[in-house]
Design a protein around this motif. Structure first.
Motif, mmCIF file in Angstrom:
data_model
loop_
_atom_site.group_PDB
_atom_site.id
_atom_site.type_symbol
_atom_site.label_atom_id
_atom_site.label_comp_id
_atom_site.label_asym_id
_atom_site.label_seq_id
_atom_site.Cartn_x
_atom_site.Cartn_y
_atom_site.Cartn_z
ATOM 1 N N ASP A 444 0.843 -1.201 0.000
ATOM 2 C CA ASP A 444 0.000 0.000 0.000
ATOM 3 C C ASP A 444 0.879 1.253 0.000
ATOM 4 O O ASP A 444 1.822 1.358 0.788
ATOM 5 N N GLY A 445 0.545 2.198 -0.869
ATOM 6 C CA GLY A 445 1.319 3.424 -0.953
ATOM 7 C C GLY A 445 2.376 3.394 -2.036
ATOM 8 O O GLY A 445 3.043 4.399 -2.282
ATOM 9 N N VAL A 446 2.548 2.248 -2.701
ATOM 10 C CA VAL A 446 3.503 2.133 -3.805
ATOM 11 C C VAL A 446 2.732 2.198 -5.115
ATOM 12 O O VAL A 446 1.809 1.407 -5.344
ATOM 13 N N HIS A 447 3.107 3.132 -5.986
ATOM 14 C CA HIS A 447 2.422 3.265 -7.276
ATOM 15 C C HIS A 447 2.716 2.071 -8.172
ATOM 16 O O HIS A 447 1.835 1.567 -8.875
ATOM 17 N N GLY A 448 3.954 1.628 -8.160
ATOM 18 C CA GLY A 448 4.342 0.496 -8.996
ATOM 19 C C GLY A 448 5.802 0.171 -8.787
ATOM 20 O O GLY A 448 6.549 0.927 -8.163
ATOM 21 N N ALA A 449 6.230 -0.967 -9.286
ATOM 22 C CA ALA A 449 7.627 -1.396 -9.189
ATOM 23 C C ALA A 449 8.007 -2.094 -10.479
ATOM 24 O O ALA A 449 7.163 -2.716 -11.145
ATOM 25 N N VAL A 450 9.284 -2.000 -10.849
ATOM 26 C CA VAL A 450 9.730 -2.543 -12.127
ATOM 27 C C VAL A 450 11.148 -3.082 -11.993
ATOM 28 O O VAL A 450 11.954 -2.558 -11.228
ATOM 29 N N ALA A 451 11.433 -4.135 -12.757
ATOM 30 C CA ALA A 451 12.780 -4.715 -12.802
ATOM 31 C C ALA A 451 13.225 -4.735 -14.258
ATOM 32 O O ALA A 451 13.043 -5.744 -14.958
ATOM 33 N N PRO A 452 13.790 -3.634 -14.763
ATOM 34 C CA PRO A 452 14.197 -3.586 -16.171
ATOM 35 C C PRO A 452 15.201 -4.691 -16.499
ATOM 36 O O PRO A 452 16.149 -4.928 -15.747
ATOM 37 N N VAL A 453 14.993 -5.354 -17.613
ATOM 38 C CA VAL A 453 15.859 -6.468 -18.010
ATOM 39 C C VAL A 453 17.306 -6.004 -18.159
ATOM 40 O O VAL A 453 18.252 -6.715 -17.802
ATOM 41 N N ALA A 454 17.487 -4.781 -18.661
ATOM 42 C CA ALA A 454 18.839 -4.284 -18.919
ATOM 43 C C ALA A 454 19.591 -3.932 -17.638
ATOM 44 O O ALA A 454 20.807 -3.723 -17.677
ATOM 45 N N TRP A 455 18.873 -3.845 -16.524
ATOM 46 C CA TRP A 455 19.521 -3.418 -15.285
ATOM 47 C C TRP A 455 20.024 -4.630 -14.502
ATOM 48 O O TRP A 455 19.651 -4.856 -13.351
ATOM 49 N N THR A 456 20.866 -5.415 -15.128
ATOM 50 C CA THR A 456 21.476 -6.570 -14.482
ATOM 51 C C THR A 456 22.980 -6.524 -14.742
ATOM 52 O O THR A 456 23.414 -6.297 -15.885
ATOM 53 N N ALA A 457 23.756 -6.717 -13.691
ATOM 54 C CA ALA A 457 25.213 -6.700 -13.828
ATOM 55 C C ALA A 457 25.821 -7.501 -12.686
ATOM 56 O O ALA A 457 25.344 -7.446 -11.546
ATOM 57 N N ARG A 458 26.857 -8.261 -13.003
ATOM 58 C CA ARG A 458 27.587 -9.035 -11.996
ATOM 59 C C ARG A 458 26.671 -9.978 -11.221
ATOM 60 O O ARG A 458 26.820 -10.166 -10.011
ATOM 61 N N GLY A 459 25.671 -10.497 -11.901
ATOM 62 C CA GLY A 459 24.764 -11.430 -11.260
ATOM 63 C C GLY A 459 23.739 -10.781 -10.353
ATOM 64 O O GLY A 459 22.992 -11.482 -9.651
ATOM 65 N N GLU A 460 23.675 -9.453 -10.354
ATOM 66 C CA GLU A 460 22.704 -8.746 -9.509
ATOM 67 C C GLU A 460 21.828 -7.862 -10.385
ATOM 68 O O GLU A 460 22.259 -7.366 -11.433
ATOM 69 N N SER A 461 20.600 -7.668 -9.913
ATOM 70 C CA SER A 461 19.643 -6.847 -10.661
ATOM 71 C C SER A 461 19.087 -5.751 -9.772
ATOM 72 O O SER A 461 18.947 -5.919 -8.551
ATOM 73 N N ALA A 462 18.774 -4.610 -10.398
ATOM 74 C CA ALA A 462 18.182 -3.485 -9.678
ATOM 75 C C ALA A 462 16.675 -3.469 -9.906
ATOM 76 O O ALA A 462 16.197 -3.721 -11.016
ATOM 77 N N VAL A 463 15.932 -3.198 -8.868
ATOM 78 C CA VAL A 463 14.474 -3.080 -8.916
ATOM 79 C C VAL A 463 14.106 -1.694 -8.414
ATOM 80 O O VAL A 463 14.623 -1.242 -7.388
ATOM 81 N N LEU A 464 13.233 -1.009 -9.123
ATOM 82 C CA LEU A 464 12.761 0.307 -8.698
ATOM 83 C C LEU A 464 11.334 0.209 -8.182
ATOM 84 O O LEU A 464 10.489 -0.437 -8.798
ATOM 85 N N ALA A 465 11.098 0.869 -7.044
ATOM 86 C CA ALA A 465 9.742 0.967 -6.492
ATOM 87 C C ALA A 465 9.399 2.443 -6.374
ATOM 88 O O ALA A 465 10.177 3.224 -5.811
ATOM 89 N N PHE A 466 8.236 2.821 -6.906
ATOM 90 C CA PHE A 466 7.840 4.227 -6.941
ATOM 91 C C PHE A 466 6.755 4.496 -5.897
ATOM 92 O O PHE A 466 5.582 4.148 -6.108
ATOM 93 N N PRO A 467 7.099 5.110 -4.760
ATOM 94 C CA PRO A 467 6.067 5.449 -3.775
ATOM 95 C C PRO A 467 5.224 6.620 -4.269
ATOM 96 O O PRO A 467 5.708 7.459 -5.046
#
Length: 714
Positions: A444-467
């Motif tokens: 609750d309170g989060v507009h959305g979250a995304v895990a862009p495919v291109a945002w992966t490096a060194r076996g780790e991925s970045a996820v963005l959450a937009f409050p």
């Protein structure tokens, strides 16, 4: 003090030469000293900070601690992102940013097709772009990247609608931050105001003496801090403290000594005798005052943050060098030029101020009423302080207009919310990224979250959450734990970064150690003042009232800035919703010491008068009569210095200056002019008691005043 002053007067040329050399070298190196101040920020050992470092390592320095650039478009004519050509236009925006900002990490609806980048009705969309940081800028900012992005998107449209570049850097650029006065101009403005006050106090050319003393104090402080930068990282905030607070403190200390020197002269002391007498009394007060200010700043070292520790160490230099100038160079100047400059001598210090004497008599006569009125006023402000919320800057206060402000308003009006300007960034394994995004999006309170495919490096991925709400609002701050818990529920190794989480770590680290800082300051200050006043009650009261004074200043911050009762009218800036986390701490560290100056000035004179008369009420009346004008003038000088500080365009600097200015005025009026004399009168002989055992521990003479003393004739 007598022996020291005699030595100074006997070696005048050496003293003058010493300060001239330091001042000239300080002037020559002031620019280099400013550049050498390190702008890095860290919260070591905390998840938010460590995750941001990991994000920066994985993605070539982008993201994590840095705020993104956020182009925003509000489609017109009933069009949505589902219409033909709109997604291609959004993808073109991303391409332009990628070309203008080499190494940028960018994502949006155009490249991902994820509705986390759009409003629920599809009519508003945004792009997130993390440029590489500028290593010479604080907090990972990159103003040049903002300029390049603005140029690249100039004239760009999506479905025929204009693109507005928003984000914290864009909002700061639209605020005209670079157009504000520099430190030198602010110091000159504060110095001019101080000169006018001093001219009123002295009614002679002696008004220039405290200003002259401030010059070597400030320049030598810059030189000393420059030397410190070779050993430790020093925050750039210190340059403002040296220039403006250094100006006020140096003038205050010199003012106290010069006023007492004139008083001694008016009572018949001549030549060096008047100087020595002034140093034995006012000079001693300056030592204790400067020490308490330095302690208030040095106590910042107990906080587990290098940024604030450097402010404490660097800031401590200011009062100590101001004391050194007042105790050494000032006696020499008074010896050589004092009597010549005391012309046309429109004011005399032979007698106490009639107006302040009448005021003190009224307070003593109605001491219960005076104490009650003061306590009610302070209680209201302290109650407001309990609602103060440390947080990140409200993006809505950073700019009054411009494309960045329009973009922010489009986000808020569409339901996406201003939280998109400062998203939560999570780091997880590549396989778990989509599951983390799905789980976080349900919070609750989060507009959305995304895990862009291109945002992966060194076996780790970045996820963005937009409050929906930004981190300056309580709803935005309260999302840190739910987002972290949701992410770990989906992927146990997930870590939460981003500025909002890092700020929560900052608040936890700072304010978790804050009670220790208060205790440390209180204990050391109590011991120093117990020695100075030869009393147990007076220093305890001084420490307590100082804490109340700072809390009242926090109350002003909460009312004026957080709640907006005055920020719009005075500065044209709407309510901030929270106070940037480091500001209340800095207000405490400086106000505790600065306001103690006035306490020492007043109580030292009251102690002197009590020792001469044995009557508490008479000591209060004479003490206020002698120090009331001095303390008020000193407070006005500091107030003007802080007003100059508030003329800068940065909102955080305005907020800090407001807290300091309000605290100084509250302290010099409600507390020192009303509450202190009333309380001292109420406690009577108990103010002056120092038992034998405590006196031995403090290595001073005991003070055991008799119960019934017949006062001397006034």
């Amino acid at each position: 003090m007598t022996a020291f002053t005699r030595w100074i007067l006997a070696h005048r040329r050496l003293v003058v030469g010493f300060w001239i050399v330091l001042t000239v070298v300080g002037m020559a190196t002031a620019g280099a000293a400013t550049k050498a101040m390190d702008q890095k920020f860290s919260v070591p050992g905390k998840e938010g900070w460590e995750t941001n470092l990991a994000i920066a390592r994985a993605f070539q320095g982008t993201g994590g601690n840095a705020a993104p650039l956020v182009p925003v478009v509000a489609l017109t004519g009933g069009r949505t992102v589902a219409d033909p050509g709109v997604r291609a236009d959004l993808e073109a925006v991303e391409a332009k940013l990628a070309k203008a900002l080499p190494g940028v990490r960018v994502a949006g609806f155009g490249s991902t097709g994820d509705r986390a980048f759009t409003s629920a009705d599809g009519r508003t969309a945004f792009v997130v772009a993390y440029p590489r940081p500028d290593p010479d800028q604080p907090f990972g900012d990159n103003p040049e990247a903002e300029k390049s992005a603005r140029a690249a998107l100039r004239g760009a449209t999506v479905g025929g609608a204009p693109v507005h570049l928003s984000g914290y850097d864009a909002l700061l650029a639209d605020s005209g931050e670079a157009e504000g006065p520099g430190v030198l101009v602010e110091a000159l403005v504060g110095g001019l105001g101080a000169l006018l006050v001093l001219a009123f106090v002295f009614g002679s050319f002696l008004a220039i003496v405290p200003i002259l003393m401030a010059i070597p104090a400030i320049m030598t402080s810059f030189l000393t801090v420059y030397a410190l930068t070779a050993a430790i990282e020093v925050s750039p905030i210190v340059q403002f403290l040296i220039a403006l607070i250094g100006l006020g403190v140096a003038i205050d200390y010199s003012l106290l000594v010069v006023v007492r020197w004139r008083e001694e002269q008016s009572h018949g002391a001549k030549g060096d005798e008047a100087i020595i007498n002034a140093m034995e009394t006012a000079g001693r007060s300056v030592v204790f005052s400067g020490t308490t200010v330095a302690i208030g700043l040095l106590a910042l070292i107990v906080l587990p943050l290098p940024f604030l520790r450097s402010v404490g160490i660097g800031g401590m230099v200011i009062p100590l060098l101001s004391v050194a100038v007042s105790l050494s160079l000032l006696p020499v100047v008074l010896h050589a030029w004092g009597e010549k400059l005391d012309w046309p001598h429109r004011r005399t210090d032979d007698k106490a101020s009639a107006a302040w004497t009448r005021w003190a008599e009224g307070v003593v006569k109605r001491r219960w009423t005076a104490a009650g009125v003061a306590m009610v006023m302070l209680a209201l402000l302290v109650a407001a302080a309990t609602q103060l919320q440390p947080g990140v800057s409200d993006p809505g206060t950073l700019a009054k207009g411009g494309p960045a402000k329009v973009g922010l308003q489009e986000l808020e009006q569409s339901g996406i919310g201003g939280g998109a300007l400062l998203p939560h960034e999570l780091l997880t394994t590549g396989d778990g990224a989509k599951g983390v995004a799905t789980a976080v999006a349900r919070v609750d309170g989060v507009h959305g979250a995304v895990a862009p495919v291109a945002w992966t490096a060194r076996g780790e991925s970045a996820v963005l959450a937009f409050p929906v709400q930004d981190g300056s609002k309580s709803a935005g701050r309260d999302l840190v734990d739910p987002i972290r818990d949701a992410a770990r529920g989906a992927e146990p190794g997930a870590r939460l970064g981003g500025q909002v989480a890092q700020n929560a770590d900052f608040i936890d680290a700072v304010y978790g150690s804050f009670p220790l800082m208060i205790v440390l300051i209180a204990v050391i200050t109590f011991i120093l003042l117990a020695r100075a006043f030869r009393s147990l009650l007076l220093p305890a009261k001084a420490v307590l009232l100082n804490i109340i004074s700072v809390a009242a200043a926090w109350g002003v911050l909460q009312l004026v800035w957080q709640s907006g009762h005055g920020s719009e009218e005075i500065f044209g800036i709407a309510a901030t919703g929270s106070i940037t986390a480091w500001i209340p701490l800095m207000v405490f560290a400086f106000l505790f010491g600065l306001s103690m100056d006035y306490e020492v000035f007043i109580l030292a004179r009251m102690r002197e008068e009590y020792d001469a008369t044995g009557d508490t009420d008479l000591a209060v009346i004479r003490g206020i009569g002698r120090t009331g004008r001095l303390v008020t003038s000193a407070a006005i000088i500091l107030f003007l210095a802080f007003v100059s500080m508030a003329s800068g365009p940065q909102t955080d600097v305005k907020v800090l200056a407001t807290g300091l200015a309000a605290g100084i005025l509250l302290d010099a009026t409600i507390i020192r002019a009303l509450l202190v004399p009333a309380v001292v009168s109420l406690f009577g002989r108990w103010n002056w008691v120092l038992p034998v055992g405590a006196a031995k521990l403090l290595r001073v003479e005991p003070s055991l005043p008799p119960r019934d003393v017949v006062p001397e004739a006034a």
